[in-house]
Write an enzyme that holds these catalytic residues in place. Sequence first.
Site, PDB file in Angstrom:
ATOM      1  CD  GLN A  47     -20.163  12.792  13.382  1.00  0.00           C
ATOM      2  OE1 GLN A  47     -20.221  11.584  13.542  1.00  0.00           O
ATOM      3  NE2 GLN A  47     -19.498  13.337  12.383  1.00  0.00           N
ATOM      4  CG  HIS A  67     -20.034  24.683  24.691  1.00  0.00           C
ATOM      5  ND1 HIS A  67     -20.950  23.930  25.394  1.00  0.00           N
ATOM      6  CD2 HIS A  67     -20.593  24.929  23.482  1.00  0.00           C
ATOM      7  CE1 HIS A  67     -22.021  23.724  24.631  1.00  0.00           C
ATOM      8  NE2 HIS A  67     -21.822  24.328  23.481  1.00  0.00           N
ATOM      9  CG  ASP A  80     -24.266  24.295  21.196  1.00  0.00           C
ATOM     10  OD1 ASP A  80     -23.560  23.345  21.610  1.00  0.00           O
ATOM     11  OD2 ASP A  80     -24.100  25.481  21.565  1.00  0.00           O
ATOM     12  NE  ARG A 105     -22.169   2.326  13.021  1.00  0.00           N
ATOM     13  CZ  ARG A 105     -21.037   3.015  12.970  1.00  0.00           C
ATOM     14  NH1 ARG A 105     -20.599   3.482  11.821  1.00  0.00           N
ATOM     15  NH2 ARG A 105     -20.330   3.220  14.046  1.00  0.00           N
ATOM     16  CG  HIS A 150     -20.038   7.632  16.773  1.00  0.00           C
ATOM     17  ND1 HIS A 150     -20.282   6.911  15.627  1.00  0.00           N
ATOM     18  CD2 HIS A 150     -19.165   8.605  16.403  1.00  0.00           C
ATOM     19  CE1 HIS A 150     -19.604   7.438  14.604  1.00  0.00           C
ATOM     20  NE2 HIS A 150     -18.910   8.470  15.060  1.00  0.00           N
ATOM     21  CG  ASN A 194     -17.534   4.967  15.089  1.00  0.00           C
ATOM     22  OD1 ASN A 194     -17.689   4.237  14.120  1.00  0.00           O
ATOM     23  ND2 ASN A 194     -16.946   6.153  15.010  1.00  0.00           N
ATOM     24  CD  GLU A 195     -13.721   5.695  12.882  1.00  0.00           C
ATOM     25  OE1 GLU A 195     -13.347   6.793  13.337  1.00  0.00           O
ATOM     26  OE2 GLU A 195     -13.931   5.507  11.678  1.00  0.00           O
ATOM     27  CG  ASN A 337     -16.241   2.943  10.391  1.00  0.00           C
ATOM     28  OD1 ASN A 337     -17.196   2.184  10.188  1.00  0.00           O
ATOM     29  ND2 ASN A 337     -16.252   3.873  11.328  1.00  0.00           N
ATOM     30  CE1 TYR A 339     -15.678   8.002   5.528  1.00  0.00           C
ATOM     31  CE2 TYR A 339     -14.923   6.616   7.341  1.00  0.00           C
ATOM     32  CZ  TYR A 339     -15.887   7.427   6.765  1.00  0.00           C
ATOM     33  OH  TYR A 339     -17.070   7.668   7.424  1.00  0.00           O
ATOM     34  CD  GLU A 406     -18.426   5.846  10.140  1.00  0.00           C
ATOM     35  OE1 GLU A 406     -17.586   6.644   9.668  1.00  0.00           O
ATOM     36  OE2 GLU A 406     -18.728   5.821  11.344  1.00  0.00           O
TER      37      GLU A 406
END
Length: 514
Positions: A47, A67, A80, A105, A150, A194-195, A337, A339, A406
């Site tokens: 990310q 892509h 990219d 993190r 991740h 992660n997740e 995490n 949300y 998170e």
Amino acid sequence: MVLLNLYIVYFVVCILSVNSTCTTNNDEDVRKFPLNFAFGTATSAYQIEGAWNVSGKGENIWDKYVHKNPNVVIDKSNGDVACDSYHQYDRDIEMLKELGVDYYRFSLSWSRLLPTGSVANVNNDGVDYYNNLINGLLKHNIIPFVTIYHWDLPQKLQDLGGWTNPIIQDFFEDYANFVFRQFGDRVQHWLTFNEPKQICLCGYGQTTFAPGLNMTGVGDYMCGHNLLLSHARVFHLYDKKFRIKQAGSIGITIEGTWSEPFSSSKEDFNAAERFMEFEAGWFMNPIFSIKGDYPAVMKERIAVNSAIQGFSKSRLPEFTEEQIRLLKGSSDFLGLNFYCSTMARHINTNVSSEPSYEDDANVYSYVNQSWPHAASSWLTVTPWGFHNYLNRIKNLYDNPEVIITENGYSTWGGLVDNDRIKYINLHLNALLDAIKDGSKVTGYTVWSLMDNFEWQQGYSEKFGMYEVDFQDPSRKRIPRKSAKYFIDVIRTKSVKHYDPEYYEINDCTNSVYV
Ligand code: GBH
């Protein structure tokens, strides 16, 4: 894990407590965090790093997926270049310093370190990059908190079947062994994954995430199985080979969504419970419950549906007794995490002939339109759900140590992000309520340090406390108002009590900002 040295913290708190916090003159409005409570912020490699084909990095599944299928991303963008943190990491460290966080993190890009996924082929430039980042953080007393995986699997390993092929366990263990050897002399806080649910459901059950296999009810469960076994192996590897020498700790991050029953009926209550068992319980139960193994309701329902569909055995793979034992307790803490929340309603459906995770879970889950929500349509603002979720973990899993790895809020941009401040404030208050109830929460991490590539939402939804100018070749980063708010929270180790009667975020004029 103890992220913080108590004596240093105590000293700092004493000095800072002479400063008043935002807007309040009344001590009762200020709620203090425990002295050893730690604050941080998070990102992930794909990310933010960019440099997707630079300095020996190999292709990973997200490179290939976006892509090849640019339309899966809403603005047809990709990672990219992203925030170009591969080149801008000095600025990232400077921002972390400005915030005053205890830890950062971030995740390692497997294909930057090992371009084909195998330890037989090491990319030294990748090793240098993470050494520079880690050393830079330590120089400024920022603790590195490292996610090993991740979501960005080396493409070569995907070609072998990725997380559906049991051989992935060997590759993941070798990769983890490699990173412990390379970085473990300075990194003492690790997360394997992660997740897992998102990796398997979105990537193998659906087409929303790479590799987009679209094999619901089969591929997702195979992925989950190998991922859990890989996690257990890496935990025990660390435990046996590195723990004593490196004096660190290792956990896993799982996302939890609170599920609120539509009515007080037994059916709706069970639907909400079933939803949480099929989502987070799928991964929490084998690791954190006393009994271990997958949640009973998952085992039962998938076995029954598989039989109706003509399978000779359940589509949910079975653990051996030995594997159940290896998985149980294989985490020093739970990375959570959190949300948002969703609603759950009971539904009566006939099992279709096609395997499907949705059929197996059999819950009508939806967003309550009357709840406030962020730019992301799924991100409802439900701090009470956070409190409930922490209580649930405490009760179900014998009160493990929890680190919030998170929590965060998306906007469409702009430097005055009062709604994000309000979201963080509400969730910190809920967290303190949970601590009061006995939860052992020791850290809180804002997603995210800065705007970044938000997967299928591209650069449209912004989670950053720092705004990133994606038109600027140097990807200039500017602090938002929430960065300034978070600085105050960390400095004072306290948060103002939220009371809609008098709380006005705009009143935060007395704070010392960067
Ligand atoms: C986290 O996932 C991730 O760890 C992080 O990388 C990400 O940037 C951050 O959240 C913000 O999203 O579009 O309706 O299909 C949180 C869980 C899983 C929530 C995927 C959104 C997609 C919902 N996310 N989910 S939908």
